[in-house]
Design an enzyme around this catalytic site. Structure first.
Site, PDB file in Angstrom:
ATOM      1  N   GLU A   1      29.822 -22.781  99.425  1.00 49.08           N
ATOM      2  CA  GLU A   1      29.006 -22.966 100.643  1.00 49.08           C
ATOM      3  C   GLU A   1      29.561 -24.043 101.581  1.00 49.08           C
ATOM      4  O   GLU A   1      28.853 -24.930 102.032  1.00 49.08           O
ATOM      5  CB  GLU A   1      27.551 -23.272 100.247  1.00 49.08           C
ATOM      6  CG  GLU A   1      26.952 -22.154  99.395  1.00 49.08           C
ATOM      7  CD  GLU A   1      25.485 -22.368  99.026  1.00 49.08           C
ATOM      8  OE1 GLU A   1      24.959 -23.464  99.257  1.00 49.08           O
ATOM      9  OE2 GLU A   1      24.879 -21.405  98.514  1.00 49.08           O
TER      10      GLU A   1
ATOM     11  N   ASP B   1      21.221 -10.370  94.580  1.00 46.35           N
ATOM     12  CA  ASP B   1      19.811 -10.028  94.390  1.00 46.35           C
ATOM     13  C   ASP B   1      19.292  -9.450  95.697  1.00 46.35           C
ATOM     14  O   ASP B   1      19.904  -9.621  96.754  1.00 46.35           O
ATOM     15  CB  ASP B   1      18.952 -11.185  93.845  1.00 46.35           C
ATOM     16  CG  ASP B   1      19.035 -12.489  94.618  1.00 46.35           C
ATOM     17  OD1 ASP B   1      19.422 -12.466  95.808  1.00 46.35           O
ATOM     18  OD2 ASP B   1      18.703 -13.544  94.035  1.00 46.35           O
TER      19      ASP B   1
HETATM   20  C1  XIL Z   1      20.076 -21.720  92.563  1.00 43.45           C
HETATM   21  C2  XIL Z   1      19.421 -21.526  91.191  1.00 43.45           C
HETATM   22  O1  XIL Z   1      19.196 -20.160  90.998  1.00 43.45           O
HETATM   23  C3  XIL Z   1      18.137 -22.293  91.108  1.00 43.45           C
HETATM   24  O2  XIL Z   1      17.608 -22.256  89.783  1.00 43.45           O
HETATM   25  C4  XIL Z   1      18.345 -23.750  91.523  1.00 43.45           C
HETATM   26  O3  XIL Z   1      17.119 -24.418  91.551  1.00 43.45           O
HETATM   27  C5  XIL Z   1      19.013 -23.826  92.885  1.00 43.45           C
HETATM   28  O4  XIL Z   1      20.219 -23.083  92.863  1.00 43.45           O
HETATM   29  N1  XIL Z   1      23.624 -20.246  95.925  1.00 43.45           N
HETATM   30  C6  XIL Z   1      24.267 -20.715  94.800  1.00 43.45           C
HETATM   31  C7  XIL Z   1      23.512 -20.893  93.542  1.00 43.45           C
HETATM   32  O5  XIL Z   1      25.503 -20.870  94.830  1.00 43.45           O
HETATM   33  O6  XIL Z   1      24.029 -21.938  92.758  1.00 43.45           O
HETATM   34  C8  XIL Z   1      22.036 -21.107  93.796  1.00 43.45           C
HETATM   35  O7  XIL Z   1      21.358 -21.144  92.538  1.00 43.45           O
HETATM   36  C9  XIL Z   1      21.503 -20.025  94.701  1.00 43.45           C
HETATM   37  C10 XIL Z   1      22.195 -20.035  96.022  1.00 43.45           C
END
Ligand code: XIL
Length: 357
Positions: free
Chosen positions: A169, A276
């Protein structure tokens, strides 16, 4: 059960040259793994048959305590990603004091069930330990801290992780660089350095840049495309692009396949890393059917592109999904419902992996 349609001629045997070409391209493009041939009609059975990965993000709690969770995980997936356990705040909650328990548990689980591991993630603005986020370090201190984190983490799992999301990101929606602590203190060069350090720590791991909202051909994916081209031209060890693919039902971008292909055309692997498809709650049967189509299309959009290494879903069951806690009013985003029943989305994903479907 898939079946051979009647009246179809038996496939011609491959010539040696054609077989050689297949082997050669598979060797170049994909991490190698031993297929689990036991169950051809599972997700992992279809993925194994194509030499690709079908992964799930795994949460440590249900991995330890819910047998229904591990039953589905082991039957359906040939790859795992730690949903949180390999993030910096989990690994080094106080400076120089590490907690490897949950990450080790997942890596050991994967080895015991013939699953590969995607490492997630080394350099990110989020889920940093507070000692780091609030440390107000100088550029040179931060550089040393980052190198140590990468050396230590990648080194610990050397040979056990087939791909690492090295940088997560890093971009703004307009394609400029996100103003993270890394960017603001170290400049864009932190990305090349992180990739070089990770490569030195485990030369066999495929190194990725991962992001969201880059599935479409848009300003953000353009920014990443330009950076990826520059890094490759400079000989920086970048091998793949991870497309998170957190979608809203019915809103897959029309340009997704062409966009993945332009990265693949640079010689990079592409993967869907966090798929998802969220639905406004309560989900109607029409929305569940649309979600099924979206899972199929998303996986086909990757697998239809050369150098697609596979698809990872961001969880297994709606019982344990980050969606309801993050996107107000949305849920039902995963292939299994809260009682581990396969949803239409499971069939969509399965059909997307099965070229005969
Ligand atoms: C999310 C997890 O699913 C959660 O449990 C946590 O609280 C926050 O992070 N992008 C990413 C992931 O690269 O690491 C993130 O995962 C979702 C968005």
């Amino acid at each position: 059960m898939p079946h051979t349609p009647r009246g179809r001629r038996a496939p011609r045997p491959l010539t040696l040259a054609a077989a050689g070409a297949l082997v050669a391209s598979a060797t170049v493009a994909l991490p190698q793994f031993t297929p689990d041939a036991s169950a051809a009609t599972t997700l992992r059975g279809y993925a194994d048959a194509r030499g690709v990965r079908i992964g799930a993000a795994v949460a440590d709690g249900p991995l330890r305590t819910e047998s229904a969770y591990t039953t589905v995980l082991n039957r359906e997936f040939n790859s795992v990603t730690a949903e949180n356990a390999m993030k910096w705040d989990a690994l080094e909650p106080s400076r120089n004091s590490y907690n490897w328990a949950a990450a080790d548990r997942l890596v050991n689980h994967a080895a015991a069930h013939n699953q590969g591991v995607r490492g997630h993630t080394l350099v990110w603005h989020s889920q940093l330990p507070s000692w780091l986020a609030n440390g107000n370090f100088s550029a040179s201190e931060l550089n040393t801290i980052l190198k140590k984190h990468i050396d230590t983490t990648v080194g610990r799992y050397k040979g056990k992780i087939y791909s690492w999301d090295v940088v997560n990101e890093a971009f703004n929606e307009d394609g400029s660089m996100r103003n993270s602590v890394w960017q603001s203190k170290l400049g864009t060069g932190y990305i090349a350095n992180a990739l070089r350090w990770a490569h030195a720590a485990d030369p066999s791991a495929r190194l990725y840049i991962n992001d969201y909202n880059i599935e479409a051909d848009n300003a953000k994916s353009d920014g990443l495309y330009n950076l990826a081209r520059q890094l490759l031209a400079q000989g920086v060890p970048l091998q793949g692009i991870g497309f998170q693919a957190h979608f809203v039902v019915g809103q897959l971008p029309a340009s997704m396949k062409a966009n993945l292909k332009r990265f693949s055309d640079l010689g990079l692997e592409v993967s869907i890393t966090e798929l998802d498809v969220r639905i406004p709650l309560p989900a109607s049967s029409a929305e569940l059917a649309q979600q099924s189509a979206d899972y199929k299309t998303a996986s086909e959009n990757c697998l239809g592109v050369p150098r697609c290494a596979g698809v990872t879903v961001w969880g297994i069951t709606d019982k344990h999904s980050w969606v309801p806690g993050t996107f107000n009013g949305y849920g039902a985003a995963l292939p299994y419902n809260e009682s581990y029943g396969a949803k239409p989305a499971y069939t969509g994903l399965s059909n997307g992996l099965n070229p005969q479907a």
